[in-house]
Each structure stands twice: as structure tokens, then as C-alpha cells.
Design an enzyme around this catalytic site. Structure first.
Site: not given
Ligand code: ATP
Ligand code: MG
Length: 563
Positions: A39, A264, A274
Site C-alpha cells: 500500500e 512477519r 510503517k
């Protein structure tokens, strides 16, 4: 180099490769097609590097393809700057999406039609409830939800309202479109999830064309399907979203991409969120997304990490089904391993004191031939000027040296790298500060490196820079950004409290050998005995060049912390 050996030996398949090989063997797929779906709401970090290496790596291994797809469904937080940075970073890591650069926003019309298709099948409805009302009716993981009063609207009414939502007749939040699945499902995400919302916001690609936007969960899976992605690899937090994606695949009768989740990547002494990284940038704790202390790909690039080092690291850690934390020294190991092969060895003195060779002719300069990289036979030699006055490191001299000090002190001899052996006769000291201001030596003319007939035996070799040829440079000594192993993992403390106050020390008065006057941004060096360094962006167009310390020569950090 045991870690390297282990990589070579570790040839067994990981669980994703196993699935893929089964799918190829059974004939379910002929071509493997993956995607990397960021994204564009921030810069990529080391965790994304893992995902990039996995998605592109798997496709490479099996002769398949990988798309770069921007999941750009939230106009508020996304921007072209982020899109551009992501493309730069993926390319720099060494991967190529060829002509397959896609955007979820390019599918907005198709996604809209899919929503209409669901409405027509009685599988979606427009809800006028406020978000608070919806939350109240949604229940909790242990309390089943209750139907919204709008759940049984007719297909005609829903079609009409959804079209009017698109036409901008309603304000933000006034209505949403929800999938009609199961309000009592044990999986909260299946309790009639919102799939479209109203947002009168400018989108970086579609401009003001749309005032309704699909939710991420309604866009992601369908985008995979539209692109024919065979294996949709994502992180574990999406595991309970999978039933929703599968529901959409079934109801819409679209290409059945198979989602597979992996853990992850977490790295200690750093953060890979982020949102948290954005805060570091916005609040000025770092100079930007590409600050060399940032775990972003652009930060690591500026720090002097190489693409190969990052790829090797990602390969080595493999993929897991459970969350874990990887030691950052492993990443640094791969950085050193790669730089050792490619970095040019040079001499730079960062804490200078003068060494004067009393018996060396005043005006004479000799060019010493010094190898550029002993690890690389092709790298050749360069000439480094040597003269009567040199800079050496302050800490390479001791007035009262202990027994095993193999550098300089009164009466002690040492080899000057690539040049002569010198013996210390005397030194000068500032009586007020107690600082040594000059060291006087004699050199041994028959001890020149490569043609030494002196018969002298010295244990130490130190680096040096000729005073009259020295190039003043700035050196930025970077260290870890956080002092705490798991900075983001404390409930009672904010990660900002663990910022390392010594993560950057700037040395303005360092001296380099003349070859560094013409350095290029991004050039990799080993400053002899000091560590690996890279030429910083700030050197561009400036006479005084700037160098960033990438890593120390050895893993000394753990030791220093214990002191
Ligand atoms: P957010 O969605 O909160 O903005 P994100 O880190 O998930 O943050 P995306 O842009 O959605 O960001 O991530 C792109 C891809 O990278 C996703 O497939 C995601 O699963 C993967 N990814 C993100 N962080 C990691 C990580 N730490 N380790 C491995 N893969 C990751
Ligand atoms: Mg995400």
C-alpha cells in the site's frame, strides 16, 4: 563462515515451495504467478524486503511471474512519492516486474461492478447505521452479533442507494455497503463486513472521479483474482481474512487465488511498522525516510548496505509459520560478508595526531603502491603519497603503553601500512590539556613494504595519511537507533523512549588519502581498521565529502553494551 556453509547445505523446501511443487506436479497450475502488493502509504522496510525476496524469489525459482501491485484503496494516506520510492526500492533490491505494474485503483470500475453483482444476488446491502451503531450490534468474539435494521432492504433499494452513493449524494460516513454473510459467525470479519465506504477525498491516481472506495479486504483478494495470481503470499495477520476472500471468490465466481500466510519478519533493536516509522520522520527524530539509521530500504541503501547482503539475509532466515525475532547482527554479518568482497580499502584518520619523521627528507614525496582489495585479485593497486609529516590515529600512540600494546609509544616500532617501519623517539604534549600534540619518529629506509631487508620484526601495522596531501572529510558514525531489543513491544512505554542518544556522532575533522577527493555517492569502502563506509548523498556537489559508517569491522556492539 559457518553461516554461509549452512546456507549452501540448506536445500530442503519450505512449506510454500512444497505447496507450489504439489500444484505444479498435480497440473493445477502450469505457471506460478505471485505479486508484491504494497500500500503506497510509506516507504518500504526490511520486512517488506523479506516479502519482495519471497514473492520474486519463488517465481524466479519456478520460472513464473511476479506483479508489482499497489493496493491503493485509501486516498487519505497514499501518495505518488510513496509509489515512486517503492518502485525505486524494489528495483534496487534487484527485482524486475517487467510490464506488470498494477494498481488496485485501476480496478475500481470492476470492483464496483462486483459489488453490484453481490447486491443483485442478495449478498450485499446498504447500511445507514453510524459506525458506533454498527459496532454495538456487531457483538464481540464471544457474543454473537445482531442484524442491522437495514439488513433486509430489497435488492432494488440497495441498487438505487449504492448508485447514489457513487454519485456523491451522501456525505462521508452516511452510508456503507456491507457484505451479507453471517452476523453470528465466530469469525468477526465475517459478520457482514463493510466493503465500500464514502470518502470525498482526492486520490493520487483517480483524482476526484470516485467518492466511494472499496475497503482493503474487498479490493485485495479480487485484485489477485483479476491478475490470475496463483499463490497469494501474505503475513499471518491475514489468516482470518482468508475466509472472507474465499467467500468473495465463491460468490463472484472469480479466479481462485490461493492465499498462504507466513510470519512477519521482526528484527531486534528495530521496528517494522510503517506507522511508527512515519512518526519518527514526522517528529524529526531522524532526518527522513532515508536516514541511514532507518530500517527502510532507502535508509539501508544510504547506510551502505548492499542489495546482495539484504537478499542473502532474507534467504538465510527462510520463512516461518510463527512470529519470531531475528537478531540484527545476522543482517550485519551479511553486510560485512558482501562488503568484504567489494569494498575498496582506503586510509582515513578520524582522530588525528601528527607523526613527524625526523630523518625523512623535507620536500620528498613517495608514492606507495597499496592494494585496493586483497579479497579481489582484479581490483589492483593505487598510489598513496607518503611524506615527512603524517596523520595517525590519536589512540595509536600511548605515552605509557602496557605490555601488549603493539602500536606506538616511546621506543616502540610499528609498520606504517604499505610503507616503512618507524620507531618513536619522542613526543610533544600540551602542558595545560595533557594532550599529545606531535610524535617524533625515525624511519628505517630499508624496511619498505614489499622490499623489506631490515630484518626488523614488528607486530603492529597502523594506517596513516600524508599531511600535505590529506583531504578533509566529514565522517558520520552511525549506530543502532534503539537501545532496547524490542522497542515496540512494551505496553507501558512508548518506543520513542528507547531512541539511542548516541546513534549518530559526526566527525567534522577527519583526513582521508587523496583518492577519496573524487569519490562518487554510493561508493563502498573499508576504512582500514575503522569499519565499512559509504559515500553519502550529501557529498553531491560539495568539496568536502561525507561518509557514513555502515558497520564496524567486527561485531563489537554486544560487548560495548555490557561495559
Ligand atoms: P500497513 O498495511 O499497516 O500499512 P504493511 O507493513 O502490512 O503495513 P503493506 O504495504 O500492506 O504494509 O505490505 C506489503 C506486503 O508486505 C504485504 O504482503 C505484507 O504482508 C508484507 N509485509 C509487510 N510487513 C512485513 C514484514 N515485517 N515481514 C514480512 N512481510 C511483510
Ligand atoms: Mg498491509
Amino acid at each position: 563462515m559457518t553461516a554461509v556453509k549452512e546456507i549452501k547445505e540448506k536445500e530442503s523446501l519450505n512449506f510454500i515451495e512444497e505447496i507450489i511443487e504439489q500444484d505444479l506436479n498435480s497440473g493445477k497450475h502450469q505457471i506460478i504467478h505471485t505479486r508484491f502488493p504494497p500500500e503506497p502509504n510509506g516507504y518500504l522496510h526490511i520486512g517488506h524486503a523479506k516479502s519482495i525476496c519471497l514473492n520474486f524469489g519463488i517465481a524466479q525459482k519456478y520460472g513464473g511471474k511476479t506483479n508489482l501491485r499497489f493496493d491503493d484503496t485509501n486516498p487519505t494516506t497514499e501518495s505518488v512519492e510513496y509509489v515512486e520510492s517503492i518502485k525505486r526500492d524494489v528495483r534496487w533490491l534487484g527485482f524486475d516486474w517487467e510490464d506488470r505494474e498494477y494498481y488496485a485503483s485501476d480496478y475500481f470500475e470492476q470492483l464496483y461492478n462486483m459489488a453490484v453483482q453481490l447486491i443483485k444476488a442478495g449478498k450485499a446491502y446498504v447500511d445507514d447505521s453510524t459506525s458506533e451503531e454498527m459496532a454495538a450490534l456487531k457483538g464481540t468474539p464471544t457474543v454473537p452479533g445482531q442484524p442491522s435494521p437495514y439488513r433486509d432492504r430489497s435488492v432494488e433499494e440497495n441498487l438505487d442507494l449504492f448508485e447514489r452513493m457513487r454519485n456523491g449524494e451522501f456525505s462521508d460516513g452516511a452510508k456503507v455497503l456491507r457484505a451479507k454473510i453471517d452476523i453470528t459467525s465466530p469469525n468477526m470479519l465475517l459478520r457482514d463486513p463493510v466493503i465500500y465506504r464514502i470518502k470525498h477525498d482526492h486520490h493520487h491516481r483517480t483524482g476526484d472521479k470516485w467518492v466511494i472506495y472499496p475497503m482493503y479486504d474487498f479490493a485485495h483478494g479480487q485484485s489477485d483474482a483479476l491478475e490470475g495470481i496463483t499463490h497469494s503470499l501474505c503475513t499471518l495477520e491475514f489468516e482470518n481474512h482468508r475466509p472472507l476472500y474465499d467467500w468473495c471468490i465463491q460468490e463472484l465466481n472469480i479466479f481462485p487465488s490461493r492465499q498462504i500466510e507466513f510470519a512477519r519478519l521482526n528484527v531486534n533493536y528495530t521496528i517494522t511498522s510503517k506507522r511508527k516509522l512515519l512518526k519518527l520522520v514526522q517528529e524529526g527524530h531522524v532526518t527522513g525516510w532515508d536516514d541511514p539509521r532507518m530500517p527502510t530500504i532507502s535508509g539501508m541503501r544510504r547506510r551502505g548496505y548492499t542489495p546482495a547482503a539484504i537478499r542473502n539475509f532474507c534467504d538465510r532466515i527462510g520463512i516461518a509459520k510463527r512470529e519470531n525475532s531475528i537478531d540484527i547482527s545476522l543482517l550485519e554479518f551479511f553486510v560485512r560478508e558482501d562488503l568484504n568482497k567489494i569494498a575498496t580499502r582506503v586510509m582515513v584518520v578520524i582522530d588525528p595526531v601528527k607523526l613527524i619523521i625526523t630523518n625523512y627528507p623535507d620536500q620528498q614525496t613517495e608514492n606507495m603502491s597499496i592494494e585496493n582489495n586483497p579479497e579481489d585479485e582484479q581490483s589492483g593497486h593505487r598510489e598513496v603519497p607518503f611524506s615527512k609529516e603524517l596523520y595517525i590515529e590519536y589512540e595509536d600512540f600511548m605515552e605509557e603503553p602496557p605490555k601488549k600494546f603493539f602500536r606506538l609509544g616511546p621506543g616502540l616500532s610499528v609498520r606504517l601500512k604499505g610503507a616503512y617501519i618507524v620507531t618513536c623517539d619522542s613526543f610533544e604534549k600540551d602542558s595545560k590539556t595533557g594532550k599529545i600534540t606531535a610524535i617524533h619518529c625515525t624511519y628505517h629506509p630499508n624496511s619498505k613494504s614489499g622490499e623489506d631487508t631490515s630484518g626488523m620484526k614488528v607486530k603492529g601495522t597502523i594506517h596513516w595519511v600524508s599531511v600535505k596531501d590529506a583531504v578533509p572529510v566529514e565522517v558520520r558514525m552511525y549506530d543502532r537507533l534503539f537501545t532496547e531489543e524490542n522497542p515496540g513491544g512494551h505496553e507501558d512505554k512508548d518506543y520513542l523512549e528507547f531512541i539511542n542518544p548516541d546513534s549518530l556522532k559526526i566527525i567534522k575533522k577527519a583526513f582521508a588519502e587523496p583518492s577519496l577527493a573524487k569519490t562518487k555517492v554510493g561508493a563502498y569502502y573499508q576504512f582500514l581498521r575503522l569499519g565499512y563506509f559509504v559515500t553519502d548523498l550529501d557529498s553531491k556537489g560539495r568539496k568536502k565529502k561525507v561518509f557514513n559508517r555502515t558497520v564496524t569491522l567486527k561485531d563489537t556492539w554486544a560487548k560495548e553494551q555490557k561495559k
